[in-house]
Write a protein that holds these residues in place. Sequence first.
Motif, PDB file in Angstrom:
ATOM      1  N   LYS A   1      37.278  81.194  98.759  1.00  0.00           N
ATOM      2  CA  LYS A   1      36.898  80.361  97.352  1.00  0.00           C
ATOM      3  C   LYS A   1      35.538  80.012  97.881  1.00  0.00           C
ATOM      4  O   LYS A   1      34.999  79.479  98.777  1.00  0.00           O
ATOM      5  CB  LYS A   1      37.758  79.185  97.731  1.00  0.00           C
ATOM      6  CG  LYS A   1      37.537  78.409  96.466  1.00  0.00           C
ATOM      7  CD  LYS A   1      38.730  77.138  96.429  1.00  0.00           C
ATOM      8  CE  LYS A   1      38.601  76.135  95.403  1.00  0.00           C
ATOM      9  NZ  LYS A   1      39.683  75.419  95.386  1.00  0.00           N
ATOM     10  N   THR A   2      34.704  79.937  96.667  1.00  0.00           N
ATOM     11  CA  THR A   2      33.249  79.834  96.698  1.00  0.00           C
ATOM     12  C   THR A   2      32.718  78.847  95.729  1.00  0.00           C
ATOM     13  O   THR A   2      33.208  78.910  94.380  1.00  0.00           O
ATOM     14  CB  THR A   2      32.401  80.964  96.758  1.00  0.00           C
ATOM     15  OG1 THR A   2      33.017  82.037  97.853  1.00  0.00           O
ATOM     16  CG2 THR A   2      30.806  80.854  96.920  1.00  0.00           C
ATOM     17  N   PHE A   3      31.916  77.827  96.106  1.00  0.00           N
ATOM     18  CA  PHE A   3      31.113  76.949  95.363  1.00  0.00           C
ATOM     19  C   PHE A   3      29.816  77.134  95.201  1.00  0.00           C
ATOM     20  O   PHE A   3      29.252  77.332  96.281  1.00  0.00           O
ATOM     21  CB  PHE A   3      31.504  75.575  95.383  1.00  0.00           C
ATOM     22  CG  PHE A   3      33.178  74.898  95.071  1.00  0.00           C
ATOM     23  CD1 PHE A   3      33.320  74.543  93.793  1.00  0.00           C
ATOM     24  CD2 PHE A   3      33.959  74.767  96.226  1.00  0.00           C
ATOM     25  CE1 PHE A   3      34.785  74.263  93.469  1.00  0.00           C
ATOM     26  CE2 PHE A   3      35.343  74.392  95.570  1.00  0.00           C
ATOM     27  CZ  PHE A   3      35.563  74.102  94.520  1.00  0.00           C
ATOM     28  N   LYS A   4      29.367  77.118  94.154  1.00  0.00           N
ATOM     29  CA  LYS A   4      27.765  77.388  94.204  1.00  0.00           C
ATOM     30  C   LYS A   4      27.016  76.051  93.512  1.00  0.00           C
ATOM     31  O   LYS A   4      27.478  75.437  92.492  1.00  0.00           O
ATOM     32  CB  LYS A   4      27.446  78.465  93.348  1.00  0.00           C
ATOM     33  CG  LYS A   4      25.981  79.058  93.286  1.00  0.00           C
ATOM     34  CD  LYS A   4      25.732  80.447  92.544  1.00  0.00           C
ATOM     35  CE  LYS A   4      24.199  80.813  92.756  1.00  0.00           C
ATOM     36  NZ  LYS A   4      23.855  81.866  91.900  1.00  0.00           N
ATOM     37  N   CYS A   5      25.803  75.944  94.261  1.00  0.00           N
ATOM     38  CA  CYS A   5      24.992  74.660  93.608  1.00  0.00           C
ATOM     39  C   CYS A   5      23.943  75.319  92.888  1.00  0.00           C
ATOM     40  O   CYS A   5      23.098  76.298  93.580  1.00  0.00           O
ATOM     41  CB  CYS A   5      24.521  73.979  94.998  1.00  0.00           C
ATOM     42  SG  CYS A   5      25.715  73.056  95.864  1.00  0.00           S
ATOM     43  N   ASP A   6      23.777  75.125  91.593  1.00  0.00           N
ATOM     44  CA  ASP A   6      22.505  75.670  90.963  1.00  0.00           C
ATOM     45  C   ASP A   6      22.408  74.917  89.622  1.00  0.00           C
ATOM     46  O   ASP A   6      23.118  74.480  89.126  1.00  0.00           O
ATOM     47  CB  ASP A   6      23.274  77.032  90.546  1.00  0.00           C
ATOM     48  CG  ASP A   6      22.033  77.912  89.807  1.00  0.00           C
ATOM     49  OD1 ASP A   6      20.719  77.622  90.459  1.00  0.00           O
ATOM     50  OD2 ASP A   6      22.429  78.722  88.953  1.00  0.00           O
TER      51      ASP A   6
ATOM     52  N   VAL B   1      36.247  77.245 102.479  1.00  0.00           N
ATOM     53  CA  VAL B   1      35.658  77.406 101.281  1.00  0.00           C
ATOM     54  C   VAL B   1      33.988  77.323 101.591  1.00  0.00           C
ATOM     55  O   VAL B   1      33.579  76.645 102.617  1.00  0.00           O
ATOM     56  CB  VAL B   1      35.551  75.924 100.526  1.00  0.00           C
ATOM     57  CG1 VAL B   1      34.959  75.938  99.237  1.00  0.00           C
ATOM     58  CG2 VAL B   1      37.362  75.779 100.138  1.00  0.00           C
ATOM     59  N   TYR B   2      33.345  78.155 100.883  1.00  0.00           N
ATOM     60  CA  TYR B   2      31.596  78.216 101.178  1.00  0.00           C
ATOM     61  C   TYR B   2      31.421  77.416  99.928  1.00  0.00           C
ATOM     62  O   TYR B   2      31.900  77.259  98.854  1.00  0.00           O
ATOM     63  CB  TYR B   2      31.328  79.926 100.540  1.00  0.00           C
ATOM     64  CG  TYR B   2      31.896  81.015 101.643  1.00  0.00           C
ATOM     65  CD1 TYR B   2      31.164  81.061 102.898  1.00  0.00           C
ATOM     66  CD2 TYR B   2      32.935  81.770 101.389  1.00  0.00           C
ATOM     67  CE1 TYR B   2      31.607  81.854 103.856  1.00  0.00           C
ATOM     68  CE2 TYR B   2      33.130  82.713 102.232  1.00  0.00           C
ATOM     69  CZ  TYR B   2      32.734  82.809 103.559  1.00  0.00           C
ATOM     70  OH  TYR B   2      33.000  83.826 104.425  1.00  0.00           O
ATOM     71  N   LEU B   3      30.149  77.167 100.635  1.00  0.00           N
ATOM     72  CA  LEU B   3      29.236  76.575  99.420  1.00  0.00           C
ATOM     73  C   LEU B   3      27.734  77.136  99.553  1.00  0.00           C
ATOM     74  O   LEU B   3      27.321  77.160 100.442  1.00  0.00           O
ATOM     75  CB  LEU B   3      28.805  74.840  99.790  1.00  0.00           C
ATOM     76  CG  LEU B   3      28.023  74.071  99.022  1.00  0.00           C
ATOM     77  CD1 LEU B   3      28.895  73.662  97.704  1.00  0.00           C
ATOM     78  CD2 LEU B   3      27.838  72.804  99.673  1.00  0.00           C
ATOM     79  N   ILE B   4      27.482  77.635  98.495  1.00  0.00           N
ATOM     80  CA  ILE B   4      26.505  78.739  98.219  1.00  0.00           C
ATOM     81  C   ILE B   4      25.231  77.993  97.377  1.00  0.00           C
ATOM     82  O   ILE B   4      25.515  77.165  96.759  1.00  0.00           O
ATOM     83  CB  ILE B   4      26.756  79.994  98.016  1.00  0.00           C
ATOM     84  CG1 ILE B   4      27.287  80.052  96.630  1.00  0.00           C
ATOM     85  CG2 ILE B   4      27.447  80.648  99.029  1.00  0.00           C
ATOM     86  CD1 ILE B   4      27.403  81.327  95.964  1.00  0.00           C
TER      87      ILE B   4
END
Length: 227
Positions: free
Chosen positions: A210-215, A34-37
């Motif tokens: 799978k990618t989660f984004k902090c924004d 999993v990515y955290l972008i």
Amino acid sequence: MSETVLQLKNANIYQAENLVLSNVNVELQKGDFVYLIGKTGSGKSSFMKTLYGDLELTEGEGSIVDFKLNGLKEKDIPFLRRKLGVVFQDFKLLPDRTINANLEFVLKATGWKEKPKMTERISHVLDKVGMGTKGFKFPHELSGGEQQRVAIARALLNEPELILADEPTGNLDPQTSIEVMEVLQDINKNGNTILMATHDYALLLKYPSKTFKCDENKVFEVVQRKA
């Protein structure tokens, strides 16, 4: 049967008094990559620090490799970190000793006693990242990409249930980034669960996952467009 390795429920993540991320709901299963972008300053590092016990989780619920993050006691943090492999952007190798000695230092610090077992484990993880012949070298004798491979090997020493890679390609050129990414991909195919914080969007296109984004103080899943 899927196994949850990481779960955050309605978690609020603070850096000192500041609310960095609010109402975070994230789940990782065993074997996930999993990515955290997110942009610099969007909370990726605070998110990661909460997972390895550097920041306290005071609001909401969290569990990681069978440890509860809310109410995590200081004395439990070393035990939590033994079940995690953490890879940092800046390698964090000890400059005054060889690669083998760097890895042995970690094993001793985490309770290993028998020299033959330590030697065997070190050679195993170095082989895994393609650095089997470099154990006698000092960090300054290695390229950035090689140092990061060693850092990944170090993260594998205690057979972690989850690897947290915080911008592992942040200091590397594009070609080397791909080489390091290939190592992480191989490790993941061998069954290691990996959460990787990155702002290198080229890698996401090349290795979609799978990618989660902090924004804007939130963490949400993003669906990648196919390149």
